[in-house]
Design an enzyme around this catalytic site. Structure first.
Site, mmCIF file in Angstrom:
data_model
loop_
_atom_site.group_PDB
_atom_site.id
_atom_site.type_symbol
_atom_site.label_atom_id
_atom_site.label_comp_id
_atom_site.label_asym_id
_atom_site.label_seq_id
_atom_site.Cartn_x
_atom_site.Cartn_y
_atom_site.Cartn_z
ATOM 1 N N CYS A 164 -14.413 -34.853 -50.057
ATOM 2 C CA CYS A 164 -13.945 -34.061 -48.982
ATOM 3 C C CYS A 164 -13.697 -32.696 -49.465
ATOM 4 O O CYS A 164 -13.543 -31.634 -48.469
ATOM 5 C CB CYS A 164 -12.557 -34.504 -48.467
ATOM 6 N N HIS A 304 -5.427 -28.682 -45.889
ATOM 7 C CA HIS A 304 -6.361 -29.788 -45.668
ATOM 8 C C HIS A 304 -5.637 -30.850 -44.712
ATOM 9 O O HIS A 304 -6.496 -31.322 -44.086
ATOM 10 C CB HIS A 304 -6.081 -30.528 -47.078
ATOM 11 N N GLU A 315 0.833 -31.770 -49.958
ATOM 12 C CA GLU A 315 0.533 -30.396 -49.778
ATOM 13 C C GLU A 315 1.375 -29.355 -49.403
ATOM 14 O O GLU A 315 1.550 -28.165 -49.710
ATOM 15 C CB GLU A 315 -0.669 -30.505 -48.561
ATOM 16 N N LYS A 336 -8.058 -30.003 -38.259
ATOM 17 C CA LYS A 336 -8.501 -31.340 -38.492
ATOM 18 C C LYS A 336 -7.815 -31.950 -37.180
ATOM 19 O O LYS A 336 -8.305 -33.218 -36.952
ATOM 20 C CB LYS A 336 -8.333 -32.210 -39.783
ATOM 21 N N HIS A 341 -11.722 -35.349 -39.179
ATOM 22 C CA HIS A 341 -12.144 -35.110 -40.687
ATOM 23 C C HIS A 341 -13.523 -35.005 -40.994
ATOM 24 O O HIS A 341 -14.211 -36.199 -40.816
ATOM 25 C CB HIS A 341 -11.211 -36.186 -41.693
ATOM 26 N N PHE A 404 -11.306 -37.435 -52.359
ATOM 27 C CA PHE A 404 -11.250 -38.874 -53.069
ATOM 28 C C PHE A 404 -11.687 -38.283 -54.699
ATOM 29 O O PHE A 404 -12.644 -37.968 -54.748
ATOM 30 C CB PHE A 404 -12.080 -39.985 -52.517
#
Length: 417
Positions: A164, A304, A315, A336, A341, A404
């Site tokens: 991502c 994010h 975060e 998002k 996403h 990831f």
């Protein structure tokens, strides 16, 4: 060696909110959700039956049939976004030195639709018979290759793959190449098209996706206590990054300046972010240091913010640690919540949104938050820009993407002076 200044002179996008950058930005400011039932395959037996799909897309509206057949859906998106960005930048390509123009274009996964189709069509009894374009359609670097071939750009040309964080890595690499004088212009961005049987099935198996099938439009709800996973999106965004002197010499319009980027690793877990946000803290500090900026010079963070139970908390902890008291003067939002996403394309879409926020002094919202739906682990004194866009002076914005494997990337953009 004196480092070059890098500016953004062109933007292009195709997203679940619109098939152009202006349409996408309009949807973001209005707080529109791109989510709805999956139409690309029969998802009736899946745990998750909805996603943020690109609407009304036909590649033949943008390219001829022969070209379209050579490309996976993700590459179609990349070509559309790149074409809009090149047109927006207003370069006279006949006068440009194409040896000095590059393409760095990301994908987290690549041609998953083509891979799925080829496996489905394989018949073991009849023997292997594969499409000759199979491999070129699925590899993650091929979008960059197609863009360079379309325009004859012979500068640096490759893909970045970091889940991502992929397209933020692409922007970071493009920024560095131009800064060091290795190119004058680079098209940077990412594309992804993973709303397919194996994509949705794979993320379902990880329990990563929201299963709010009764209300797709409200399923992506970052920082809300009732969040239950991310919503898959698809599409592409492309930025034209340009050396300042080159842009000024041709009289280009300038959206914003890229001032710094940061990279880091969590070194913690395959899919989960570090609970204390160690990698997130480091990547934001690295970006600020690279930009030679102080935390209080940032007005907006496009986070994010995927709407996962653990990721959102870590975060927030990282932001509080890095920005201290200034964190309460920031606007924070997760776009998002509207686009879903976009995986490897997320960073490019969100950096473009951050650039337009800086240019227009508007913060797009984090939608789908309900009063009283509060997580004890999240400090709601922070301004998450819930449910409606906010106008404010935006001197500089920071965009975060975490992938990831523990890959983290951040980019800072500010008003051009």
């Amino acid at each position: 060696m004196e480092l070059k200044r890098v500016v953004v002179t062109g933007l292009g996008a195709i997203t679940p909110l619109g098939n152009t950058m202006p349409a996408t930005w309009d949807g973001l400011v209005r707080g529109v959700s791109g989510a709805g039932p999956i139409t690309q395959f029969d998802a009736s037996k899946f745990k998750t039956r909805f996603a943020c799909e690109v609407k009304g897309f036909d590649p033949l509206h943008y390219m001829d049939r022969k070209e379209a057949r050579k490309c996976d859906r993700y590459t179609h998106f990349a070509l559309v976004a790149a074409d809009e960005a090149v047109m927006d930048a207003g370069m006279d390509l006949e006068k440009e030195n194409k040896d000095r123009i590059g393409v760095i274009f990301a994908a987290g996964i690549g041609g998953i639709h083509s891979f799925e189709d080829e496996v489905r069509n394989y018949n073991a009894e009849l023997g292997p018979k594969f499409n000759p374009f199979f491999i070129p359609k699925i590899i993650a670097d091929i979008a960059a290759g197609h863009i360079s071939m379309k325009y004859g750009f012979r500068g640096p040309n490759f893909a970045t793959v970091s889940a991502c964080a992929s397209s933020t890595n692409a922007i970071s690499d493009a920024f560095t190449y131009i800064r060091l004088g290795k190119a004058s212009v680079i098209l940077a961005g990412g594309a992804e098209a993973t709303i397919a049987i194996v994509g949705v099935g794979g993320f379902n198996a990880m329990n990563a996706l929201s299963t709010r099938n009764d209300s797709p439009e409200t399923a992506s709800r970052p920082f809300s206590a009732s969040r239950d996973g991310f919503v898959m999106g698809e599409g592409s965004a492309c930025l034209v990054l340009e050396e300042l002197g080159h842009a000024q010499a041709r009289g280009a319009k300038i959206y914003a300046e890229v001032t710094g980027t940061g990279l880091s690793a969590d070194a913690y877990h395959l899919t989960a972010s570090h609970p204390d946000g160690l990698g997130a803290k480091l990547v934001m500090r690295n970006a600020l240091e690279d930009a030679e900026m102080k935390p209080d010079e940032i007005d907006y963070i496009n986070v994010h913010g995927t709407s996962t139970p653990v990721g959102d908390i870590s975060e927030v902890r990282a932001i509080l640690d890095v920005f201290g008291e200034h964190a309460y003067r920031l606007n924070i939002s997760s776009t998002k919540s509207m686009t879903g996403h976009l995986l490897g394309a997320a960073g490019a879409v969100e950096t473009a949104a951050s650039i337009l926020s800086v240019q227009n002094d508007i913060i797009p919202p984090t939608i789908n938050h309900v009063d009283g739906d509060d997580d004890k682990e999240i400090d709601y004194k922070l301004n998450f820009t819930f449910n409606a866009a906010q106008k404010r002076k935006v001197r500089a914005a920071l965009s975060n993407t975490f992938g990831f494997g523990g890959h983290n990337a951040s980019v800072i953009v500010r008003k051009f002076e």
